[in-house]
Design a protein around this motif. Structure first.
Motif, short mmCIF file in Angstrom:
data_model
loop_
_atom_site.label_atom_id
_atom_site.label_comp_id
_atom_site.label_asym_id
_atom_site.label_seq_id
_atom_site.Cartn_x
_atom_site.Cartn_y
_atom_site.Cartn_z
N ASP A 124 0.81 -1.17 -0.09
CA ASP A 124 0.09 -0.03 -0.07
C ASP A 124 1.03 1.21 -0.20
O ASP A 124 1.53 1.44 1.03
CB ASP A 124 -1.00 0.01 1.16
N ASP A 128 -4.59 4.32 1.00
CA ASP A 128 -6.01 4.04 0.99
C ASP A 128 -6.30 2.63 1.62
O ASP A 128 -7.56 2.05 1.46
CB ASP A 128 -6.82 4.38 -0.34
N GLY A 129 -5.49 1.90 1.88
CA GLY A 129 -5.93 0.45 2.47
C GLY A 129 -5.94 -0.47 1.59
O GLY A 129 -5.93 -1.70 1.89
N ARG A 130 -5.61 -0.29 0.10
CA ARG A 130 -5.30 -1.23 -0.84
C ARG A 130 -4.06 -1.29 -1.37
O ARG A 130 -3.58 -0.23 -1.44
CB ARG A 130 -6.46 -1.03 -2.21
N THR A 174 3.84 3.97 3.72
CA THR A 174 3.70 4.37 2.31
C THR A 174 4.65 4.69 1.51
O THR A 174 4.52 5.12 0.24
CB THR A 174 2.30 5.30 2.32
#
Length: 304
Positions: A124, A128-130, A174
């Motif tokens: 990720d 955005d968590g994906r 991230t």
């Protein structure tokens, strides 16, 4: 006396019955807290102490200042992502459809010497968590990293960077960190972050990976010598040749100036003293060894 003897077996039995109880009390059960004494003192880590704190320093360069605006990433044609699940995308099909993949990379999709397509990684990088899809195409002398993110049911290429062979990569939250072996004693570190549309370079620095060799000492130049950089070949100055006496012929000519065989150096003859001058003292050379002394012949012994 008989009473003490009768009571001794009962006393012995009581002591044996109390022994397990004493052992149970003296040993803590598993999982219970134990006192191991005072804990060791924790050393405080060293703090940075600046030198010349009043001296103004230059601010770090702004990487975004010289960056030209880029158009928004366009979806890869003919590639869909049902449910935004990038793990279900076929990597080779994606690289074939992506217009940003070069012809050299397309040839790497087929068996070739020094070519490879690494297994995809999923991290990720947008927050955005994906996860995003990361894939590397290895060529003969370089590697190319591609990063894709899902937008609705399409894939967007958000990063393409060409790297040196045997580069390293990792993620911190991230952020994407890339390490290139620049030299045998240094490496280049690049950090990428999400800006809302793509992954952009946020920091770059060169880090030493080994000790820097010390400079060679400057040679000392003596009086009358020339630096090695001014001499032909740049080597060390040759040792001065000793001066030799000039040998001349009896007629006063130099044997090295004309043709012919040079004559031997004549033996100097002492000159007769002039009237009024002291007689020269000629040193007497002592013989280096005494001659053997002749022994008289031995007489034959007579028998009386």
């Amino acid at each position: 006396m008989s009473t003490a003897v009768r009571r001794s077996p009962a006393l012995l039995l009581a002591l044996l019955a109390a022994a397990p109880l004493a052992l149970a009390v003296g040993c803590a059960a598993p999982g219970e807290l134990r006192d191991h004494g005072a804990a060791d003192a924790v050393a405080r880590p060293p703090a940075r102490i600046p030198l010349w704190p009043g001296q103004a320093t230059a601010p770090p360069p702004d990487l975004a200042a010289g960056r030209t605006p880029e158009p928004a990433p366009q979806p890869v044609p003919d590639v869909t992502v049902p449910g935004q699940d990038v793990t279900a995308v076929d990597v080779r099909t994606l690289l074939t459809k992506d217009p940003g993949v070069s012809q050299d990379e397309r040839r790497a999709l087929e068996p070739c010497t020094g070519c490879e397509v690494r297994n995809a990684e999923y991290r990720d990088l947008t927050g955005d968590g994906r996860p995003e899809l990361l894939v590397v195409v290895g060529l003969a002398d370089t590697d190319v990293l591609h990063v894709y993110t899902a937008a609705a049911d399409r894939l967007l290429p958000v990063l393409r960077v060409q790297l040196l062979k045997r580069f390293g990569a990792e993620t911190l939250g991230t952020e994407l960190w890339l390490y290139e072996p620049t030299t045998i004693r240094s490496r280049t570190i690049r950090r990428y972050g999400w800006d809302g549309a793509r992954l952009v370079l946020t920091d770059q620095k060169v880090e030493g990976t080994g000790p820097t060799p010390e400079p060679e000492p400057t040679p000392t130049i003596g009086p009358g010598e020339r630096p090695s950089s001014l001499r032909p070949g740049g080597g060390a100055s040759p040792a001065p040749m000793p001066s030799l006496p000039v040998v001349r012929r009896p007629d006063g000519s130099d044997p090295g100036s004309g043709a012919g065989t040079p004559t031997a150096m004549p033996t100097p003859v002492p000159k007769a003293p002039q009237p009024g001058q002291p007689r020269p003292i000629v040193p007497t050379v002592a013989p280096t060894a005494q001659p053997p002394t002749a022994q008289p012949p031995a007489r034959p012994e007579t028998t009386p």
